[in-house]
Design a protein around this motif. Structure first.
Motif, mmCIF file in Angstrom:
data_model
loop_
_atom_site.group_PDB
_atom_site.id
_atom_site.type_symbol
_atom_site.label_atom_id
_atom_site.label_comp_id
_atom_site.label_asym_id
_atom_site.label_seq_id
_atom_site.Cartn_x
_atom_site.Cartn_y
_atom_site.Cartn_z
ATOM 1 N N UNK A 128 0.801 -1.220 0.000
ATOM 2 C CA UNK A 128 0.000 0.000 0.000
ATOM 3 C C UNK A 128 0.836 1.274 0.000
ATOM 4 N N UNK A 129 2.104 1.194 0.195
ATOM 5 C CA UNK A 129 3.006 2.344 0.164
ATOM 6 C C UNK A 129 2.504 3.485 1.057
ATOM 7 N N UNK A 130 2.350 3.163 2.311
ATOM 8 C CA UNK A 130 1.893 4.156 3.288
ATOM 9 C C UNK A 130 3.007 5.177 3.513
ATOM 10 N N UNK A 131 2.580 6.432 3.670
ATOM 11 C CA UNK A 131 3.577 7.478 3.915
ATOM 12 C C UNK A 131 4.394 7.156 5.151
ATOM 13 N N UNK A 132 5.670 7.539 5.087
ATOM 14 C CA UNK A 132 6.595 7.154 6.137
ATOM 15 C C UNK A 132 6.193 7.705 7.506
ATOM 16 N N UNK A 133 5.655 8.936 7.520
ATOM 17 C CA UNK A 133 5.298 9.526 8.813
ATOM 18 C C UNK A 133 4.048 8.894 9.434
ATOM 19 N N UNK A 134 3.340 8.022 8.717
ATOM 20 C CA UNK A 134 2.127 7.400 9.262
ATOM 21 C C UNK A 134 2.309 5.906 9.479
ATOM 22 N N UNK A 156 1.567 7.181 -0.423
ATOM 23 C CA UNK A 156 2.510 7.926 -1.272
ATOM 24 C C UNK A 156 1.909 8.033 -2.665
ATOM 25 N N UNK A 157 1.914 9.260 -3.213
ATOM 26 C CA UNK A 157 1.307 9.488 -4.532
ATOM 27 C C UNK A 157 2.337 10.118 -5.462
ATOM 28 N N UNK A 158 2.254 9.764 -6.766
ATOM 29 C CA UNK A 158 3.183 10.311 -7.752
ATOM 30 C C UNK A 158 2.917 11.786 -8.006
ATOM 31 N N UNK A 159 1.654 12.190 -8.006
ATOM 32 C CA UNK A 159 1.305 13.606 -8.203
ATOM 33 C C UNK A 159 1.053 14.261 -6.846
ATOM 34 N N UNK A 160 0.668 15.513 -6.885
ATOM 35 C CA UNK A 160 0.477 16.264 -5.641
ATOM 36 C C UNK A 160 -0.869 15.977 -4.965
ATOM 37 N N UNK A 161 -1.728 15.254 -5.647
ATOM 38 C CA UNK A 161 -3.047 14.985 -5.071
ATOM 39 C C UNK A 161 -2.914 14.017 -3.896
#
Length: 742
Positions: A128-134, A156-161
């Motif tokens: 799921x590639x969860x953001x590192x801070x979470x 984690x998302x490739x674009x800014x969305x």
């Protein structure tokens, strides 16, 4: 004319404005409620769907928690682990809502899913590639969760969305503070977004879903996007519709909160767009109402001018026929003149008719009592009342039969038999006679006004036959025969009171002489051997007229006595003795009535100069005596009223209280007591007692904690269910609801 026009305008404008305002408010409010309801229902559909999915996930978690094939031992066993993975796969298939299902047991690094087992790091970094801070928070939740929780997890998302996944975590076993593992359901944010697509429809706005911690789970928007943090604060408030200014623009927010998941669902739309349909409806209604108002005012003006002419003509016609109204024309307009003319013509008649409709039985007794007293001022109205009360007098000849129960009512059985007698005597007919009875409570008697139909038979024979038939019926109903007195036959309603006085005199004569048979007034004659004296029947009639308070008959009989004395060919001394006998008769009977005279009055009586002077003095005394008798009757009525009402107030809580029981206590007939209570209170006996009991019942409901059943029994009722039904019918609520409300 202008007042008439103004009245027409007021008559039109008051209902018009009332109906218009009500119609306008109801239409706008109805549409507003429809708009709110429509938008609320859309959000509730999303809420219901999410609640059902949450319930579904909870059921799966419970089943997994109880599944012996998914225990830590079984799922980690080399042989049985395949069977456990297959079991997880079957659970995931049961729900199309979730994207991933993961089972994790504490103190281990393996996470189990329908695809097999993997490490926790693989799940959070690769799957799921969860953001590192979470990641740390997610792992901590997996280790420490003790109750079902829902949180958004950023990916984690490739674009800014922003990209989220929703984690549904359940402890294993469920609902247990000592959890040994965690079951995680992961749902993509896009899955929740699909639920919100139909909510906004063609409108431009925003839709938000917050969890119980007010964290944003999902959102969607069409048109201008609003920052979630601006709506987030408002989501904590009350549910419903709220109008707020956001980014200098008016928005209407619809908020719904789930009682199951405690999630909050919010839509934010521009207010102008939200109530767009309502504005067009308002304009349409205003145009329509304006057109109706214009037509109505023009019609009102036209009709007022047209209708004024016949009223003016009618007023002039009435004024020309009445000198009194002609005099008033200078001061009052046509409408008031017509009104006063009509009121003058019908005032007394209307009052009588209104009273008769409400108290017809009482009016009947009062009318018959007036006839007995000779108090007839308007014969036409009396005749109309007789017709309305269904009292039929087809002939001109009348006589009175007085049935006296005096000193003959001693036992309870006698009271019951008298009730039957009173019912018999209310209306009694025989061949050519019809009689209508009225109870005389002061005299303990019933007076029957008998009317003889016009025919060729002798009226005296008809009278004899009627009295015989009456006494025959009385013997059937009475254990002890009442005393019966009969007055002479007279023609015309005006003379009924003479016959009544004569019947009363016959009763007294009968009682004094111990005669059990009926006695006719004609049979009271002068004593034998007294050629020089006035007739005994005139004396008896005179005495009874004083006792009954009848001034007319008393003066009339006194005149006959004085005339008879004048015609006596007796000496001066004999005439003086007769005069003193008349004086003695007056004084003796007034003393019996408990009326005393002053020394000056007695002195004037004894110092009369002529028979005319004596008649004049006695006439003045007659007025005083009759007025005193009438006042005492009224005082007796007031005392009786106070005693009866006090008795009812004192005993209304008793189970034994009834109309018959009360009548027996006061030695009255039930029918008389019923009419008497109706006359004094405006209510029937039953209604009056119910009112007292109901007020006491409500007082105890409000001021005490007694059980309802005990209160019902305390106020005199035995049938609690029947009382409850009657109370609900009267008050509109049950006793329990009444107590809660107050």
């Amino acid at each position: 004319m202008y007042r008439y026009l103004l009245s027409y305008l007021i008559i039109f404008l008051i209902p018009y404005l009332t109906i218009s305002i009500v119609f306008y408010q109801m239409s706008v409010q109805s549409l507003r409620e429809e708009i709110v309801q429509s938008n609320t229902e859309k959000i509730e559909q999303v809420m219901d769907f999410s609640d059902s999915r949450m319930q579904e996930l909870e059921n799966i978690a419970t089943r997994i928690s109880l599944d012996h094939r998914l225990t830590p031992y079984m799922i980690s066993h080399p042989y049985y682990s395949k069977e456990a993975i297959e079991e997880l796969k079957s659970y995931k298939v049961n729900s199309s809502f979730i994207d991933g299902l993961y089972l994790y047991y504490h103190e281990g690094d393996q996470v189990y899913s329908p695809r097999g087992s993997s490490s926790m790091n693989t799940l959070v970094n690769l799957v799921y590639e969860i953001k590192e801070d979470e990641i740390a928070k997610f792992k901590t939740d997996m280790e420490t969760v003790t109750e079902a929780t829902v949180h958004p997890v950023s990916l984690i998302s490739d674009n800014n969305e922003q990209n989220h996944i929703i984690s549904y975590l359940y402890p294993i076993p469920t609902n247990n503070t000592f959890a040994i593992g965690t079951l995680a359901f992961l749902v993509k944010e896009s899955t929740l977004k699909k639920l919100t697509q139909n909510v906004l429809g063609e409108f431009k706005g925003n839709m938000y879903i917050f969890n119980e911690d007010n964290e944003l789970l999902a959102s969607s928007s069409t048109g201008e996007k609003l920052g979630a943090e601006k709506v987030q604060k408002l989501a904590k408030g009350e549910t419903g519709v709220l109008d707020k200014t956001i980014n200098k623009e008016n928005y209407s927010l619809v908020t719904v909160r789930s009682e199951i998941s405690d999630w909050t669902f919010v839509t934010a739309m521009p207010t102008a767009q939200f109530y767009g349909k309502m504005d067009s409806l308002k304009l349409t209604i205003i145009i329509i109402l304006s057109i109706i108002a214009l037509i109505g005012i023009l019609t009102t003006v036209f009709m007022s001018f047209r209708q004024y002419k016949p009223i003016q003509s009618l007023a002039q016609s009435l004024l020309t026929k009445s000198k009194e109204n002609l005099h008033r024309k200078e001061h009052k307009d046509e409408l008031k003149s017509i009104q006063e003319a009509i009121e003058l013509m019908h005032e007394d008649s209307e009052q009588l008719h209104k009273k008769m409709k409400v108290h017809q039985p009482l009016i009947k007794d009062q009318l018959l009592s007036l006839l007995l007293k000779g108090d007839i001022k308007r014969k036409t109205e009396i005749n109309d009342l007789l017709v309305d009360l269904e009292i039929s007098f087809n002939g001109d000849s009348f006589f009175i039969v007085l049935v006296s129960f005096k000193d003959r009512i001693m036992e309870h059985e006698s009271l019951q038999s008298r009730e039957k007698v009173l019912e018999l005597l209310t209306t009694i007919s025989y061949e050519d006679c019809v009689g209508y009875g009225v109870e005389l409570i002061h005299d303990n008697a019933v007076a029957i006004i008998v009317n003889i139909n016009e025919n060729d038979k002798d009226v005296n024979e008809i009278q004899l036959d009627f009295v015989k038939e009456l006494r025959k019926k009385l013997k059937e109903y009475c254990k002890e025969m009442p005393t019966v007195g009969i007055g002479k036959i007279y023609e015309g309603l005006d003379w009924i009171n003479r016959s009544f006085i004569e019947a009363s005199a016959s009763i007294e004569y009968n009682l004094l002489n111990n005669n059990e048979s009926a006695i006719y007034f004609e049979n009271i004659t002068t004593a034998e051997g007294n050629p020089f004296w006035y007739p005994a029947e005139d004396q008896a009639k005179f005495i009874q007229s004083l006792k009954q308070g009848d001034k007319i008959v008393a003066r009339e009989t006194l005149k006959n006595i004085i005339t008879n004395v004048k015609e006596q060919d007796a000496s001066l001394y004999m005439l003086r003795c007769m005069c003193f006998d008349i004086i003695n008769t007056v004084l003796k009977n007034t003393l019996e009535l408990g009326i005393s005279f002053s020394v000056e009055q007695i002195q004037s009586l004894t110092e009369f100069k002529t028979l005319e002077n004596l008649e004049e003095i006695l006439n003045k005394l007659i007025v005083d005596i009759c007025d005193e008798v009438e006042e005492r009757k009224e005082s007796h009525n007031n005392l009786l009223r106070d005693n009866i009402l006090n008795y009812i107030h004192k005993n209304y809580k008793s189970h034994e209280l009834s109309l018959e029981f009360t009548a027996e206590s006061f030695q009255l007939s039930a029918s008389y007591l019923s009419r008497f209570v109706k006359e004094q209170t405006g209510k029937t006996f039953t209604q009056f007692v119910w009112q007292l009991r109901n007020e006491e019942f409500k007082r105890q409901l409000k001021e005490t904690d007694k059980p309802i059943k005990k209160i019902v029994l305390d106020i005199g009722y035995v049938d609690v269910a029947n009382f409850t039904r009657k109370f609900k019918k009267e008050e509109g609520v049950t006793p329990g609801q009444y107590r809660n409300h107050h």
